[in-house]
Design a protein around this motif. Structure first.
Motif, mmCIF file in Angstrom:
data_model
loop_
_atom_site.group_PDB
_atom_site.id
_atom_site.type_symbol
_atom_site.label_atom_id
_atom_site.label_comp_id
_atom_site.label_asym_id
_atom_site.label_seq_id
_atom_site.Cartn_x
_atom_site.Cartn_y
_atom_site.Cartn_z
ATOM 1 N N THR A 40 0.857 -1.184 0.000
ATOM 2 C CA THR A 40 0.000 0.000 0.000
ATOM 3 C C THR A 40 0.892 1.232 0.000
ATOM 4 O OG1 THR A 40 -1.807 -1.104 1.154
ATOM 5 C CG2 THR A 40 -1.737 1.301 1.293
ATOM 6 N N GLY A 41 0.654 2.124 -0.925
ATOM 7 C CA GLY A 41 1.413 3.371 -1.006
ATOM 8 C C GLY A 41 0.684 4.471 -0.252
ATOM 9 N N LEU A 42 1.428 5.153 0.623
ATOM 10 C CA LEU A 42 0.879 6.303 1.346
ATOM 11 C C LEU A 42 1.502 7.533 0.702
ATOM 12 C CD1 LEU A 42 -0.585 7.687 3.692
ATOM 13 C CD2 LEU A 42 1.316 7.059 5.172
ATOM 14 N N LEU A 43 0.716 8.211 -0.131
ATOM 15 C CA LEU A 43 1.286 9.230 -1.000
ATOM 16 C C LEU A 43 0.658 10.595 -0.774
ATOM 17 C CD1 LEU A 43 1.350 7.228 -4.376
ATOM 18 C CD2 LEU A 43 3.138 7.369 -2.642
ATOM 19 N N GLY A 44 1.494 11.602 -0.924
ATOM 20 C CA GLY A 44 1.008 12.973 -0.826
ATOM 21 C C GLY A 44 2.179 13.903 -0.627
ATOM 22 N N LEU A 210 -3.592 2.455 -2.851
ATOM 23 C CA LEU A 210 -3.077 3.782 -2.560
ATOM 24 C C LEU A 210 -3.898 4.457 -1.474
ATOM 25 C CD1 LEU A 210 -2.735 5.035 -6.256
ATOM 26 C CD2 LEU A 210 -0.933 4.042 -4.813
ATOM 27 N N ILE A 211 -3.171 5.160 -0.615
ATOM 28 C CA ILE A 211 -3.809 6.087 0.314
ATOM 29 C C ILE A 211 -3.271 7.454 -0.071
ATOM 30 C CG2 ILE A 211 -3.960 6.852 2.721
ATOM 31 C CD1 ILE A 211 -3.460 3.889 3.518
ATOM 32 N N LEU A 212 -4.133 8.301 -0.601
ATOM 33 C CA LEU A 212 -3.688 9.628 -1.031
ATOM 34 C C LEU A 212 -4.116 10.657 0.004
ATOM 35 C CD1 LEU A 212 -4.672 9.432 -4.829
ATOM 36 C CD2 LEU A 212 -2.554 8.705 -3.711
ATOM 37 N N LEU A 213 -3.135 11.382 0.509
ATOM 38 C CA LEU A 213 -3.388 12.384 1.550
ATOM 39 C C LEU A 213 -3.057 13.764 1.027
ATOM 40 C CD1 LEU A 213 -1.790 11.247 4.957
ATOM 41 C CD2 LEU A 213 -4.197 11.149 4.299
ATOM 42 N N GLY A 216 -3.564 16.618 5.541
ATOM 43 C CA GLY A 216 -4.132 15.860 6.646
ATOM 44 C C GLY A 216 -5.451 15.182 6.355
ATOM 45 N N ARG A 217 -5.953 15.367 5.132
ATOM 46 C CA ARG A 217 -7.244 14.760 4.773
ATOM 47 C C ARG A 217 -7.050 13.671 3.739
ATOM 48 N NH1 ARG A 217 -9.759 20.018 4.787
ATOM 49 N NH2 ARG A 217 -10.550 20.371 6.898
ATOM 50 N N LEU A 218 -7.928 12.683 3.784
ATOM 51 C CA LEU A 218 -7.902 11.620 2.792
ATOM 52 C C LEU A 218 -8.467 12.137 1.474
ATOM 53 C CD1 LEU A 218 -7.376 8.551 2.315
ATOM 54 C CD2 LEU A 218 -9.811 8.232 2.759
ATOM 55 N N VAL A 219 -7.658 12.016 0.415
ATOM 56 C CA VAL A 219 -8.140 12.371 -0.922
ATOM 57 C C VAL A 219 -8.804 11.157 -1.565
ATOM 58 C CG1 VAL A 219 -7.442 13.125 -3.238
ATOM 59 C CG2 VAL A 219 -6.351 14.134 -1.211
ATOM 60 N N ALA A 220 -8.160 10.004 -1.431
ATOM 61 C CA ALA A 220 -8.731 8.779 -1.987
ATOM 62 C C ALA A 220 -8.007 7.574 -1.432
ATOM 63 C CB ALA A 220 -8.647 8.786 -3.513
#
Ligand SMILES: Nc1ncnc2c1ncn2[C@@H]1O[C@H](COP(=O)(O)OP(=O)(O)O)[C@@H](O)[C@H]1O
Ligand SMILES: [Mg+2]
Length: 250
Positions: A40-44, A210-213, A216-220
């Motif tokens: 899982t990618g934590l991206l932002g 993907l977790i797109l941040l 501080g908020r979740l984008v997707a």
């Protein structure tokens, strides 16, 4: 403890998490899952809260609201020790110890079993990160990329079920970066759950989820293919921007 069916499917389950740092909300009502046995990618962008979210998963971050479960237990629970490997953003290794000695130090702390079993685990971890030829060298004489891989091996040697890696590819040349992602893919194929952060959107292509941040908020929270399909873009950077500009959500 949480509902066991959900725990079975997810390595990490975060519900309505909020974190305040320096008097400001830096994670704001984030709910995401990290499925088992994949990357899982934590991206932002820088400052969006990636490290803070990882600290919450490790159990070192005070949270203002919400819940964080890892393998069905509260993040930070004693029972999770040894099941999670964490490599921080600027990892340090002992410069005056060799590669093998650095990793053996962690093996003695975390890997169970006999001395022979620990030695085998050390050799295996060195092999996984591709440092076998450097095993006898002192860490101080290695390149930055090689030292990063020593840290990774230190986290790997206890055979954690969940590996949390904070921007492991930053500052690496493109060849090393590809090699490292290949190593991550091998680990995931062997059943390890990986959560890997990056501020470089292109790295999304190596991830299953993907977790797109942003701020501080979740984008997707979706797959790379879903991200491209949903936005009609062909590259990840453009897709991320399209999501933000479109205000499209989860
Ligand atoms: N120790 C701290 N005290 C106060 N604010 C902090 C601290 N660490 C980080 N922050 C703030 O929290 C936000 C998220 O930081 P961080 O999780 O490090 O983001 P990222 O890892 O995505 O770059 C940023 O605005 C940052 O300035
Ligand atoms: Mg960070």
């Amino acid at each position: 403890m949480m509902n066991s069916t959900v725990a079975d499917l997810s390595a990490v389950n975060i519900s309505a998490l909020s974190v305040v740092r320096g008097g400001r909300p830096v994670i704001d009502d984030v709910s995401v899952r990290v499925p088992r046995g994949s990357i899982t990618g934590l991206l932002g962008p820088s400052g969006c809260g990636k490290t803070t979210l990882m600290r919450a998963i490790i159990g070192t971050q005070r949270i203002a609201d919400g819940s964080v479960w890892v393998f069905g237990d509260d993040a930070g629970a004693k029972s999770l020790r040894g099941r999670i490997g964490y490599v921080t953003q600027s990892p340090s290794v002992y410069g005056d110890l060799t590669v093998t000695e650095n990793i053996r130090y962690f093996a003695d702390l975390s890997a169970p079993g006999s001395k022979a079993a620990r030695n085998a685990a050390v050799s295996h971890a060195i092999e996984v990160v591709g440092l076998t030829a450097e095993a006898g060298r002192r860490a101080v004489s290695l390149s930055g990329g090689q030292r990063g891989r020593v840290s990774l091996a230190c986290a790997l040697v206890g055979e954690p079920e969940l590996l949390v890696l904070d921007e492991p590819t930053v500052g690496l040349d493109p060849v090393l970066r590809v090699e490292l992602w290949r190593t991550f893919a091998d680990l995931a194929a062997a059943g390890t759950t990986l959560l890997v952060s990056s501020h470089v959107m292109d790295e999304a292509e190596h991830c299953a989820n993907l977790i797109l941040l942003r701020e501080g908020r979740l984008v997707a929270n979706l797959s790379p293919q879903q991200l491209l399909d949903q936005t009609g873009e062909t590259n990840m950077e453009a897709a991320f921007l399209a999501l933000i500009e479109g205000g499209a959500a989860r």
